[in-house]
Design a protein around this motif. Structure first.
Motif, PDB file in Angstrom:
ATOM      1  N   ASP A  94       0.854  -1.195   0.000  1.00  0.00           N
ATOM      2  CA  ASP A  94       0.000   0.000   0.000  1.00  0.00           C
ATOM      3  C   ASP A  94       0.883   1.235   0.000  1.00  0.00           C
ATOM      4  OD1 ASP A  94      -2.458   1.480   0.201  1.00  0.00           O
ATOM      5  OD2 ASP A  94      -2.029   1.785   2.321  1.00  0.00           O
ATOM      6  N   GLU A  95       0.505   2.224  -0.798  1.00  0.00           N
ATOM      7  CA  GLU A  95       1.215   3.506  -0.830  1.00  0.00           C
ATOM      8  C   GLU A  95       0.211   4.639  -0.750  1.00  0.00           C
ATOM      9  OE1 GLU A  95       4.157   4.313  -3.805  1.00  0.00           O
ATOM     10  OE2 GLU A  95       4.964   2.271  -3.695  1.00  0.00           O
ATOM     11  N   ALA A  96       0.612   5.690  -0.069  1.00  0.00           N
ATOM     12  CA  ALA A  96      -0.232   6.879   0.024  1.00  0.00           C
ATOM     13  C   ALA A  96       0.671   8.093   0.128  1.00  0.00           C
ATOM     14  CB  ALA A  96      -1.149   6.809   1.241  1.00  0.00           C
ATOM     15  N   SER A  97       0.207   9.180  -0.416  1.00  0.00           N
ATOM     16  CA  SER A  97       0.916  10.448  -0.251  1.00  0.00           C
ATOM     17  C   SER A  97      -0.124  11.528  -0.054  1.00  0.00           C
ATOM     18  CB  SER A  97       1.798  10.747  -1.467  1.00  0.00           C
ATOM     19  OG  SER A  97       1.004  10.863  -2.629  1.00  0.00           O
ATOM     20  N   GLY A  98       0.279  12.583   0.607  1.00  0.00           N
ATOM     21  CA  GLY A  98      -0.662  13.661   0.878  1.00  0.00           C
ATOM     22  C   GLY A  98      -0.017  14.704   1.761  1.00  0.00           C
ATOM     23  N   ILE A  99      -0.855  15.382   2.509  1.00  0.00           N
ATOM     24  CA  ILE A  99      -0.375  16.432   3.401  1.00  0.00           C
ATOM     25  C   ILE A  99      -0.515  15.973   4.850  1.00  0.00           C
ATOM     26  CG2 ILE A  99      -0.940  18.313   1.811  1.00  0.00           C
ATOM     27  CD1 ILE A  99      -3.404  18.816   3.705  1.00  0.00           C
ATOM     28  N   PHE A 100       0.217  16.633   5.722  1.00  0.00           N
ATOM     29  CA  PHE A 100       0.031  16.397   7.144  1.00  0.00           C
ATOM     30  C   PHE A 100      -0.081  17.743   7.841  1.00  0.00           C
ATOM     31  CE2 PHE A 100       4.638  16.670   6.754  1.00  0.00           C
ATOM     32  CZ  PHE A 100       5.007  17.451   7.837  1.00  0.00           C
ATOM     33  N   LYS A 101      -0.710  17.695   8.999  1.00  0.00           N
ATOM     34  CA  LYS A 101      -0.841  18.867   9.852  1.00  0.00           C
ATOM     35  C   LYS A 101      -0.187  18.554  11.188  1.00  0.00           C
ATOM     36  CE  LYS A 101      -5.153  20.350   7.794  1.00  0.00           C
ATOM     37  NZ  LYS A 101      -6.570  20.589   7.987  1.00  0.00           N
ATOM     38  N   VAL A 102       0.265  19.586  11.860  1.00  0.00           N
ATOM     39  CA  VAL A 102       0.851  19.415  13.182  1.00  0.00           C
ATOM     40  C   VAL A 102      -0.210  19.770  14.215  1.00  0.00           C
ATOM     41  CG1 VAL A 102       2.693  20.102  14.749  1.00  0.00           C
ATOM     42  CG2 VAL A 102       3.135  20.005  12.284  1.00  0.00           C
ATOM     43  N   LEU A 103      -0.510  18.828  15.093  1.00  0.00           N
ATOM     44  CA  LEU A 103      -1.504  19.027  16.148  1.00  0.00           C
ATOM     45  C   LEU A 103      -0.797  19.104  17.495  1.00  0.00           C
ATOM     46  CD1 LEU A 103      -4.076  16.278  15.095  1.00  0.00           C
ATOM     47  CD2 LEU A 103      -3.973  18.649  14.327  1.00  0.00           C
ATOM     48  N   ASP A 104      -1.252  19.989  18.338  1.00  0.00           N
ATOM     49  CA  ASP A 104      -0.723  20.119  19.698  1.00  0.00           C
ATOM     50  C   ASP A 104       0.796  20.184  19.748  1.00  0.00           C
ATOM     51  OD1 ASP A 104      -3.236  20.235  20.799  1.00  0.00           O
ATOM     52  OD2 ASP A 104      -3.348  18.093  21.187  1.00  0.00           O
ATOM     53  N   GLY A 105       1.394  20.723  18.717  1.00  0.00           N
ATOM     54  CA  GLY A 105       2.829  20.970  18.719  1.00  0.00           C
ATOM     55  C   GLY A 105       3.728  19.822  18.349  1.00  0.00           C
ATOM     56  N   LYS A 106       3.302  18.565  18.556  1.00  0.00           N
ATOM     57  CA  LYS A 106       4.200  17.435  18.309  1.00  0.00           C
ATOM     58  C   LYS A 106       3.559  16.253  17.595  1.00  0.00           C
ATOM     59  CE  LYS A 106       7.335  18.262  22.123  1.00  0.00           C
ATOM     60  NZ  LYS A 106       8.670  18.359  21.589  1.00  0.00           N
ATOM     61  N   VAL A 107       2.272  16.288  17.331  1.00  0.00           N
ATOM     62  CA  VAL A 107       1.594  15.161  16.697  1.00  0.00           C
ATOM     63  C   VAL A 107       1.377  15.481  15.221  1.00  0.00           C
ATOM     64  CG1 VAL A 107      -0.484  13.731  16.674  1.00  0.00           C
ATOM     65  CG2 VAL A 107       0.459  14.525  18.850  1.00  0.00           C
ATOM     66  N   LEU A 108       1.833  14.571  14.367  1.00  0.00           N
ATOM     67  CA  LEU A 108       1.660  14.725  12.929  1.00  0.00           C
ATOM     68  C   LEU A 108       0.409  13.957  12.507  1.00  0.00           C
ATOM     69  CD1 LEU A 108       5.339  13.985  11.848  1.00  0.00           C
ATOM     70  CD2 LEU A 108       4.333  16.188  12.469  1.00  0.00           C
ATOM     71  N   MET A 109      -0.550  14.661  11.894  1.00  0.00           N
ATOM     72  CA  MET A 109      -1.762  14.022  11.407  1.00  0.00           C
ATOM     73  C   MET A 109      -1.636  13.887   9.897  1.00  0.00           C
ATOM     74  SD  MET A 109      -5.772  15.205  11.639  1.00  0.00           S
ATOM     75  CE  MET A 109      -5.596  16.612  10.533  1.00  0.00           C
ATOM     76  N   LEU A 110      -1.442  12.654   9.420  1.00  0.00           N
ATOM     77  CA  LEU A 110      -1.344  12.378   8.004  1.00  0.00           C
ATOM     78  C   LEU A 110      -2.744  12.176   7.467  1.00  0.00           C
ATOM     79  CD1 LEU A 110       1.444  11.644   9.238  1.00  0.00           C
ATOM     80  CD2 LEU A 110       1.619   9.883   7.514  1.00  0.00           C
ATOM     81  N   VAL A 111      -3.080  12.870   6.388  1.00  0.00           N
ATOM     82  CA  VAL A 111      -4.409  12.761   5.799  1.00  0.00           C
ATOM     83  C   VAL A 111      -4.276  12.115   4.426  1.00  0.00           C
ATOM     84  CG1 VAL A 111      -6.460  14.014   5.057  1.00  0.00           C
ATOM     85  CG2 VAL A 111      -5.148  14.839   7.024  1.00  0.00           C
ATOM     86  N   ARG A 112      -4.981  11.002   4.232  1.00  0.00           N
ATOM     87  CA  ARG A 112      -4.979  10.313   2.937  1.00  0.00           C
ATOM     88  C   ARG A 112      -6.017  11.001   2.048  1.00  0.00           C
ATOM     89  NH1 ARG A 112      -3.964   4.506   1.179  1.00  0.00           N
ATOM     90  NH2 ARG A 112      -2.832   4.382   3.131  1.00  0.00           N
ATOM     91  N   PRO A 113      -5.574  11.624   0.946  1.00  0.00           N
ATOM     92  CA  PRO A 113      -6.494  12.410   0.114  1.00  0.00           C
ATOM     93  C   PRO A 113      -7.661  11.609  -0.462  1.00  0.00           C
ATOM     94  CG  PRO A 113      -4.222  12.806  -0.549  1.00  0.00           C
ATOM     95  CD  PRO A 113      -4.210  11.688   0.448  1.00  0.00           C
ATOM     96  N   SER A 114      -7.440  10.355  -0.842  1.00  0.00           N
ATOM     97  CA  SER A 114      -8.495   9.586  -1.498  1.00  0.00           C
ATOM     98  C   SER A 114      -9.644   9.231  -0.571  1.00  0.00           C
ATOM     99  CB  SER A 114      -7.911   8.308  -2.112  1.00  0.00           C
ATOM    100  OG  SER A 114      -7.339   7.505  -1.093  1.00  0.00           O
ATOM    101  N   THR A 115      -9.368   9.074   0.732  1.00  0.00           N
ATOM    102  CA  THR A 115     -10.411   8.642   1.658  1.00  0.00           C
ATOM    103  C   THR A 115     -10.633   9.585   2.831  1.00  0.00           C
ATOM    104  OG1 THR A 115      -8.842   7.394   3.004  1.00  0.00           O
ATOM    105  CG2 THR A 115      -9.901   6.201   1.178  1.00  0.00           C
ATOM    106  N   GLY A 116      -9.681  10.489   3.076  1.00  0.00           N
ATOM    107  CA  GLY A 116      -9.775  11.352   4.249  1.00  0.00           C
ATOM    108  C   GLY A 116      -9.305  10.663   5.519  1.00  0.00           C
ATOM    109  N   GLU A 117      -8.894   9.395   5.401  1.00  0.00           N
ATOM    110  CA  GLU A 117      -8.407   8.637   6.558  1.00  0.00           C
ATOM    111  C   GLU A 117      -7.220   9.355   7.181  1.00  0.00           C
ATOM    112  OE1 GLU A 117      -6.321   4.331   7.489  1.00  0.00           O
ATOM    113  OE2 GLU A 117      -7.022   4.756   5.478  1.00  0.00           O
ATOM    114  N   GLN A 118      -7.169   9.349   8.494  1.00  0.00           N
ATOM    115  CA  GLN A 118      -6.115  10.045   9.225  1.00  0.00           C
ATOM    116  C   GLN A 118      -5.291   9.053  10.034  1.00  0.00           C
ATOM    117  OE1 GLN A 118      -8.539  12.643  11.553  1.00  0.00           O
ATOM    118  NE2 GLN A 118      -8.861  14.072   9.871  1.00  0.00           N
ATOM    119  N   THR A 119      -3.976   9.251  10.002  1.00  0.00           N
ATOM    120  CA  THR A 119      -3.048   8.457  10.787  1.00  0.00           C
ATOM    121  C   THR A 119      -2.207   9.425  11.599  1.00  0.00           C
ATOM    122  OG1 THR A 119      -2.955   6.861   8.974  1.00  0.00           O
ATOM    123  CG2 THR A 119      -1.296   6.647  10.686  1.00  0.00           C
TER     124      THR A 119
END
Length: 152
Positions: A94-119
């Protein structure tokens, strides 16, 4: 029939009257507890994307196979590339690419563009990140070390 219409009209007016003109302060419980942090801010508690940028590797636990070989590349421009191979699984890549956001200063939220799934991954130090839940809570106990990805 007329009685039902009158009751409906009075109910509608009562609802409208109760909703207009009132301004309330938001309840703290209504706010999402994970705040998105401006990644350009210069706060010592926030991650420095240039130091976090790089490729991280590890094998994450899985319920239906021996593990998931994971390679995560974090870029300083807030993009990522995630490659995962499910060990001993036919067609388990499985491969995915997209953007991430920084939450609470140290948590990286990866967002999968095709599904909106967050890791979610939390920056542990300059050389490792750990998979967490959406609140940044790390796994506990003996298995905690299995969720760590190390920088190459």
């Amino acid at each position: 029939m007329k009685k039902k219409l009158i009751v409906l009209a009075i109910s509608s007016l009562a609802i409208l009257a109760s909703c207009t003109g009132k301004k309330t302060t938001p309840n703290a419980a209504d706010n999402d507890s994970a705040n998105v942090v401006d990644t350009t801010a210069s706060n010592k508690d926030n991650v420095d994307l240039t130091s976090v940028a790089g490729t991280y590797e590890g094998t994450l636990p899985a319920a239906d196979c021996p593990g998931i070989k994971t390679v995560l590349t974090i870029n300083a421009d807030s993009t990522y590339l995630l490659k995962q191979d499910y060990i001993d699984k036919k067609d388990g890549h499985d491969e995915a690419s997209g953007i991430f956001k920084v939450l609470d200063g140290k948590v990286l939220m990866l967002v999968r563009p095709s599904t909106g799934e967050q890791t979610f991954y939390k920056v542990k130090d300059a050389n490792s990140i750990i998979m967490t839940d959406s609140m940044g809570v790390e796994p506990e106990g003996e298995t905690a070390k299995l969720y760590v990805l190390k920088k190459k």
